[in-house]
Design an enzyme around this catalytic site. Structure first.
Site, PDB file in Angstrom:
ATOM      1  N   SER B   9       0.842  -1.193   0.000  1.00 57.49           N
ATOM      2  CA  SER B   9       0.000   0.000   0.000  1.00 57.49           C
ATOM      3  C   SER B   9       0.873   1.237   0.000  1.00 57.49           C
ATOM      4  O   SER B   9       2.020   1.206   0.428  1.00 57.49           O
ATOM      5  CB  SER B   9      -0.903   0.008   1.229  1.00 57.49           C
ATOM      6  OG  SER B   9      -1.529   1.272   1.355  1.00 57.49           O
ATOM      7  N   HIS B  10       0.305   2.350  -0.486  1.00 52.68           N
ATOM      8  CA  HIS B  10       1.004   3.630  -0.405  1.00 52.68           C
ATOM      9  C   HIS B  10       1.206   4.053   1.042  1.00 52.68           C
ATOM     10  O   HIS B  10       2.073   4.849   1.350  1.00 52.68           O
ATOM     11  CB  HIS B  10       0.188   4.723  -1.114  1.00 52.68           C
ATOM     12  CG  HIS B  10       0.327   4.706  -2.596  1.00 52.68           C
ATOM     13  ND1 HIS B  10      -0.128   3.676  -3.373  1.00 52.68           N
ATOM     14  CD2 HIS B  10       0.890   5.598  -3.449  1.00 52.68           C
ATOM     15  CE1 HIS B  10       0.141   3.940  -4.640  1.00 52.68           C
ATOM     16  NE2 HIS B  10       0.751   5.100  -4.707  1.00 52.68           N
ATOM     17  N   SER B  11       0.356   3.549   1.922  1.00 58.39           N
ATOM     18  CA  SER B  11       0.372   3.970   3.314  1.00 58.39           C
ATOM     19  C   SER B  11       0.790   2.818   4.218  1.00 58.39           C
ATOM     20  O   SER B  11       0.215   1.727   4.150  1.00 58.39           O
ATOM     21  CB  SER B  11      -1.040   4.449   3.697  1.00 58.39           C
ATOM     22  OG  SER B  11      -1.259   4.292   5.068  1.00 58.39           O
ATOM     23  N   GLY B  43       3.800   6.421  -0.372  1.00 58.97           N
ATOM     24  CA  GLY B  43       4.453   5.931  -1.587  1.00 58.97           C
ATOM     25  C   GLY B  43       4.697   4.445  -1.448  1.00 58.97           C
ATOM     26  O   GLY B  43       4.300   3.836  -0.445  1.00 58.97           O
ATOM     27  N   SER B  70       0.402   2.918  -8.743  1.00 60.40           N
ATOM     28  CA  SER B  70       1.844   2.734  -8.705  1.00 60.40           C
ATOM     29  C   SER B  70       2.246   1.643  -7.718  1.00 60.40           C
ATOM     30  O   SER B  70       3.337   1.084  -7.825  1.00 60.40           O
ATOM     31  CB  SER B  70       2.573   4.048  -8.382  1.00 60.40           C
ATOM     32  OG  SER B  70       2.217   4.519  -7.108  1.00 60.40           O
TER      33      SER B  70
END
Lengths: 214, 243
Positions: B9-11, B43, B70
């Site tokens: 995950s981005h987080s 990110g 992404s």
């Protein structure tokens, strides 16, 4: 005129890229703020700064190793979509040239083509989607055309850089079909795609340091 | 050992939260979060993903789930860096629902393919891989119009095994027992419906929202039908061990 590019060129390219990205950090942030989340300049600068640190610590054995060093670093440090996209570009370019010590024009075209194909594979974008591909595909075509006329690697890269710059400009009037800008629909019109812009900067840096060598 | 899961995950908080949630239903499955950047912040990081893959794959393989654009690309890049390992699959699945479904499948000892499919069918459990009865698209059409005649009924022989059971435990068929039931039923060769939904799908069982006192109409066909209905009866009558 030199008929090949070596490891020193690859390292100089990465260093020049870091410099040009740092120089254009704010410009890229502004482009991305207009149609994205505003972090492209920051992310790219962080990634390329990390590449500089890596290069201070190790000397790549050949151009392919330099590309792979860049790939691994960008994928780990950039954070946004540019990380895996540029990371894959460098990874595929590194794979394409293998462990060759020197790259001739054909190898340069093969590396650029593999890089572009990697970006397409990862991002699923096509020309006209207002992405990096709008810079990369014309660059690959121009590089191949230049190589076909017998141009040396520096000239091949220069052709690629010019085509990438025109390609980046061509994204201005487009509506984005990929990435975050696609949520903006018509509001993206009139803004340059930040990824296409940074792609052109990187390719120009590669061409510039090749000319110095030639 | 079982198939492990990597949650990209981005987080960092989101990845850790999904792991926490899925772990509740899969105590023996290795669930590894790979959220956020190396130095914190939003990110995804290739290094984190690759490290997580190393931890999650304990020999039976691993399934990777990712959140937005992404993160998927970073996960794909990690697999490319590793040379496309055979036993590591990237699930095209919703992060939360997919992770829960995959964790339950992994807990029941399913193979990496089945765990991946469980994640991918989390939002459409009608087509759970365990049922195996969904006709392949194009299959019947490929036979041509003539063959339709005379195909009276290739139905599995044997009538359905049925039961009507009443939930007696205070919390009813909540997440934990739904996961346990779906997991055990998923390992059986059976087509089983509970109040009209697929009993092998934890997500569908949870959508029933069946509380204490609810009647469950169970209907099963297939070689393990009797075993499956007996299992459900035993669990329901024992209040899923909660009373």
């Amino acid at each position: 005129m030199s008929q090949t590019l070596d490891t020193a060129w690859a390292v100089r390219w990465l260093r020049a890229s870091a410099a040009v990205i740092a120089e254009n950090r704010v410009a890229l942030i502004e482009l991305d703020r207009a149609i994205g989340d505003g972090d492209h300049g920051e992310n790219m600068d962080r990634g390329f700064s990390a590449i500089l640190e890596k290069l201070d610590g190790e000397q790549p054995a050949n151009p392919g190793a330099a590309f792979k060093l860049a790939a691994m670093t960008l994928m780990s440090k950039v954070g946004g979509a540019a990380g895996p996209l540029y990371g894959t570009a460098f990874l595929r370019a590194g794979t394409a040239v293998g462990d060759a010590a020197e790259l001739d024009s054909a190898a340069v075209v093969a590396a650029l083509t593999a890089a572009r194909d990697g970006v397409v594979a990862r991002g699923k974008a096509e020309v006209g989607d207002k992405t990096m591909i709008d810079a990369w595909t014309p660059a690959v075509d121009a590089a191949a055309a230049a190589a076909a006329t017998g141009a040396d690697p520096a000239a091949v890269l220069a052709a690629a850089a010019s085509a990438a710059e025109s390609g980046a400009e061509s994204t201005d009037p487009l509506i984005a079909r990929k990435g975050r800008a696609s949520y903006l629909a018509e509001r993206a019109i009139g803004h340059r795609d930040p990824g296409a812009a940074s792609s052109a900067l990187l390719l120009r840096a590669g061409a510039d340091v090749a000319e110095v060598a030639a | 050992m079982s198939v492990g899961l990597v949650i990209v995950s981005h987080s960092a908080q989101l990845a850790a939260g999904v792991v926490e949630l899925a772990a509740q239903m899969a105590p023996d499955v290795v669930l590894v979060p790979a959220g956020g950047m190396d130095g914190g912040g939003i990110g995804t990081s290739l290094e984190k993903v690759m490290t997580a893959l190393g931890l999650a794959d304990t020999g039976d393989g691993a399934v990777v789930l990712a959140d937005l654009g992404s993160a998927v690309m970073t996960a794909e890049s990690a697999l490319e860096f590793l040379g496309g390992p055979e036993l590591v699959l990237l699930a095209d699945a919703p992060l939360v629902e997919g992770a829960v479904a995959a964790a339950v499948a992994a807990q029941s000892g399913a193979s990496v393919d089945v765990v991946c499919k469980a994640a991918e069918s989390a939002l459409n459990p009608g087509g759970t891989p365990a049922s195996g009865l969904a006709p392949a698209p194009g299959g019947p059409a490929a036979e041509g119009a003539g063959s339709a005649v005379g195909h009276g009924g290739p139905e599995p022989a044997g009538a359905a095994v049925e039961a009507v059971l009443t939930l007696i435990n205070p919390m009813g068929l909540h997440a934990r027992p739904a996961a346990a039931l779906a997991g055990e039923l998923g390992a059986m060769d059976v087509e089983i419906e509970i109040n009209g939904v697929d009993g092998q799908s934890v997500m569908m069982l949870m959508t029933l929202g069946a509380g204490q006192g609810t009647e469950l109409a169970v209907s099963a066909t297939g070689p393990d039908a009797q075993r499956a209905v007996d299992l459900v009866r035993r669990e329901v009558e024992a209040g899923f061990g909660e009373i």
